[in-house]
Motif scaffolding. Sequence first.
Motif, PDB file in Angstrom:
ATOM      1  N   GLY A 126     -14.444 -88.812  51.637  1.00 20.06           N
ATOM      2  CA  GLY A 126     -15.005 -87.470  51.655  1.00 20.06           C
ATOM      3  C   GLY A 126     -13.956 -86.390  51.852  1.00 20.06           C
ATOM      4  O   GLY A 126     -14.103 -85.266  51.368  1.00 20.06           O
ATOM      5  N   PHE A 127     -12.888 -86.741  52.547  1.00 20.59           N
ATOM      6  CA  PHE A 127     -11.798 -85.801  52.788  1.00 20.59           C
ATOM      7  C   PHE A 127     -11.136 -85.414  51.474  1.00 20.59           C
ATOM      8  O   PHE A 127     -10.941 -84.241  51.168  1.00 20.59           O
ATOM      9  N   TYR A 128     -10.801 -86.409  50.656  1.00 21.06           N
ATOM     10  CA  TYR A 128     -10.107 -86.116  49.398  1.00 21.06           C
ATOM     11  C   TYR A 128     -11.071 -85.644  48.309  1.00 21.06           C
ATOM     12  O   TYR A 128     -10.677 -84.910  47.398  1.00 21.06           O
ATOM     13  N   LYS A 129     -12.320 -86.049  48.402  1.00 18.11           N
ATOM     14  CA  LYS A 129     -13.315 -85.502  47.476  1.00 18.11           C
ATOM     15  C   LYS A 129     -13.377 -83.985  47.616  1.00 18.11           C
ATOM     16  O   LYS A 129     -13.449 -83.245  46.621  1.00 18.11           O
ATOM     17  N   ALA A 130     -13.329 -83.517  48.851  1.00 15.42           N
ATOM     18  CA  ALA A 130     -13.343 -82.074  49.100  1.00 15.42           C
ATOM     19  C   ALA A 130     -12.018 -81.437  48.712  1.00 15.42           C
ATOM     20  O   ALA A 130     -11.984 -80.380  48.074  1.00 15.42           O
ATOM     21  N   TYR A 131     -10.926 -82.089  49.063  1.00 14.23           N
ATOM     22  CA  TYR A 131      -9.611 -81.508  48.795  1.00 14.23           C
ATOM     23  C   TYR A 131      -9.359 -81.322  47.305  1.00 14.23           C
ATOM     24  O   TYR A 131      -8.842 -80.289  46.862  1.00 14.23           O
ATOM     25  N   PHE A 132      -9.736 -82.315  46.489  1.00 14.49           N
ATOM     26  CA  PHE A 132      -9.461 -82.237  45.058  1.00 14.49           C
ATOM     27  C   PHE A 132     -10.307 -81.180  44.349  1.00 14.49           C
ATOM     28  O   PHE A 132     -10.109 -80.927  43.161  1.00 14.49           O
ATOM     29  N   ARG A 133     -11.248 -80.574  45.070  1.00 12.52           N
ATOM     30  CA  ARG A 133     -12.062 -79.515  44.479  1.00 12.52           C
ATOM     31  C   ARG A 133     -11.647 -78.123  44.977  1.00 12.52           C
ATOM     32  O   ARG A 133     -12.271 -77.130  44.620  1.00 12.52           O
ATOM     33  N   ASN A 193      -9.417 -74.683  45.480  1.00  9.89           N
ATOM     34  CA  ASN A 193      -8.604 -73.807  44.638  1.00  9.89           C
ATOM     35  C   ASN A 193      -7.119 -74.093  44.849  1.00  9.89           C
ATOM     36  O   ASN A 193      -6.326 -74.054  43.907  1.00  9.89           O
ATOM     37  N   GLU A 194      -6.740 -74.392  46.090  1.00 10.18           N
ATOM     38  CA  GLU A 194      -5.346 -74.693  46.405  1.00 10.18           C
ATOM     39  C   GLU A 194      -4.840 -75.859  45.565  1.00 10.18           C
ATOM     40  O   GLU A 194      -3.744 -75.805  44.993  1.00 10.18           O
ATOM     41  N   PHE A 195      -5.629 -76.928  45.453  1.00  9.91           N
ATOM     42  CA  PHE A 195      -5.196 -78.094  44.685  1.00  9.91           C
ATOM     43  C   PHE A 195      -5.252 -77.829  43.186  1.00  9.91           C
ATOM     44  O   PHE A 195      -4.282 -78.087  42.461  1.00  9.91           O
ATOM     45  N   LEU A 215     -20.372 -69.849  50.329  1.00  8.10           N
ATOM     46  CA  LEU A 215     -19.154 -69.098  50.649  1.00  8.10           C
ATOM     47  C   LEU A 215     -18.513 -69.612  51.932  1.00  8.10           C
ATOM     48  O   LEU A 215     -17.284 -69.675  52.045  1.00  8.10           O
ATOM     49  N   MET A 216     -19.366 -69.977  52.893  1.00  8.79           N
ATOM     50  CA  MET A 216     -18.862 -70.508  54.153  1.00  8.79           C
ATOM     51  C   MET A 216     -18.107 -71.814  53.906  1.00  8.79           C
ATOM     52  O   MET A 216     -17.017 -72.025  54.442  1.00  8.79           O
ATOM     53  N   LEU A 258     -12.950 -74.826  53.364  1.00 11.06           N
ATOM     54  CA  LEU A 258     -12.008 -75.612  52.579  1.00 11.06           C
ATOM     55  C   LEU A 258     -10.661 -74.904  52.465  1.00 11.06           C
ATOM     56  O   LEU A 258      -9.606 -75.537  52.556  1.00 11.06           O
ATOM     57  N   GLN A 259     -10.696 -73.606  52.276  1.00  5.44           N
ATOM     58  CA  GLN A 259      -9.462 -72.846  52.165  1.00  5.44           C
ATOM     59  C   GLN A 259      -8.650 -72.912  53.459  1.00  5.44           C
ATOM     60  O   GLN A 259      -7.427 -73.039  53.443  1.00  5.44           O
ATOM     61  N   GLN A 260      -9.356 -72.810  54.595  1.00  3.55           N
ATOM     62  CA  GLN A 260      -8.674 -72.817  55.880  1.00  3.55           C
ATOM     63  C   GLN A 260      -8.163 -74.215  56.235  1.00  3.55           C
ATOM     64  O   GLN A 260      -7.115 -74.359  56.876  1.00  3.55           O
TER      65      GLN A 260
END
Length: 299
Positions: A24-31, A33-35, A288-289, A294-296
Motif C-alpha cells: 500500500g505504501f508504494y501503491k500510493a507513492y507511484f501515484r 505527482n512527485e514520482f 484534496l486532503m 501524499l505530497q507531504q
Amino acid sequence: MANEQGIVSPAYTILRYIKPIAFGFYKAYFRTNEFINHILSKSVEGIRDGKQISYDAFKWLAIPYCQLEEQQKIADFLSLVDQRIEKQRQLVESLKKYKRGLFLKLYGSFEKKSYKISELGKYCATGTLSKDDIDVSGVYQCILYGELFTKYGETIRQVISRTNVTPTYLSSTNEILFPSSTTADALSLIFPSSLKIENIFLGGDLFTIKLKNEFDSDFISYLINFVYKNTFARYAQGITIIHLHYTDIKEQIIDIPDIVVQLKISDIMKKIEAIIENNDNELNSLLLMKKSFLQQMFI
C-alpha cells in the motif's frame, strides 16, 4: 498492484520485491505527482502517443525506502483515508439515486395533462458561435457546447468580439437549454436562475425553449431527464456523438401536472440537490486532503 494471481499482457513489465515492502505504501507513492512528474519522467521515451517507459532507465530510478514498520503505518493510514473517501462517494451516489426515485414517486402521485413539446414555449434556434469567435477583449458572455458539461460557473466566458455572430441568447428566466449534439447521458440541461445572468450568447449545437408561464423550467428539465430521456434518445441520430433536433422532438407528447405541483416538486428537488452538493464538496475536500497527505509524506 496485483491482488490476484493471473496472466499479464507482454505490454507490461512485472516488478517483484526483493526487499520487504508494504504494498500500500508504494501503491500510493507511484501515484504521486512527485514520482510521476519528477522521477518517472526520466525514464520515459518517445513523443506524444508513442511514449513508453524504458525499463533499462526505470530500474536505476531512486525511490524512497524506509523501515517496513513505518511503511505499513503509512499504508494503513492511507487505507483508512481511502475507505472514508469511498464511503463518501457511495453516499453521494445514493443521494443521486434517491433524488431520481423521489421525483418519480412524486410525479406519479398527481394528475397530469398531455402537451406537445412545441406547446411548451418558444423555440430559439441553434447559435453559430465557435471558439474562433472568442476574444478575451470581448464584453459579452457566452457558453460553448464543448464546455457545457462542466459546471455552469466555469463555462460562462466574458468574451465575444465578432459582430456577425448570429445572436442566439439564453436568458436565466424559465428557459431550458438543450444540447442538439450530445450523448444519451445528457439530453436536457437547464440554466440555473441563481446566476441571474441575461442574454448569454450560445455556441453551435445549443438551442433553447423559452417556456410559457404555466411551466417551470426546473421541473421540465427533471421530467425530461428522469422520465423521458429514453424517449428523446430515440430521436437522436449518430453513434458516438448523437444529434437531437427540435424539428424531430417538437411533436413529442409529455405529461405534466399543473404549475403549483411543478413548483412544489422543483423545490423539493433543489433541497436535495443542496444536500448532494454539500456532500460532493465534502468528497472533494477528502480527495484534496489525501493529495496533500501524499505530497507531504513523499517530499
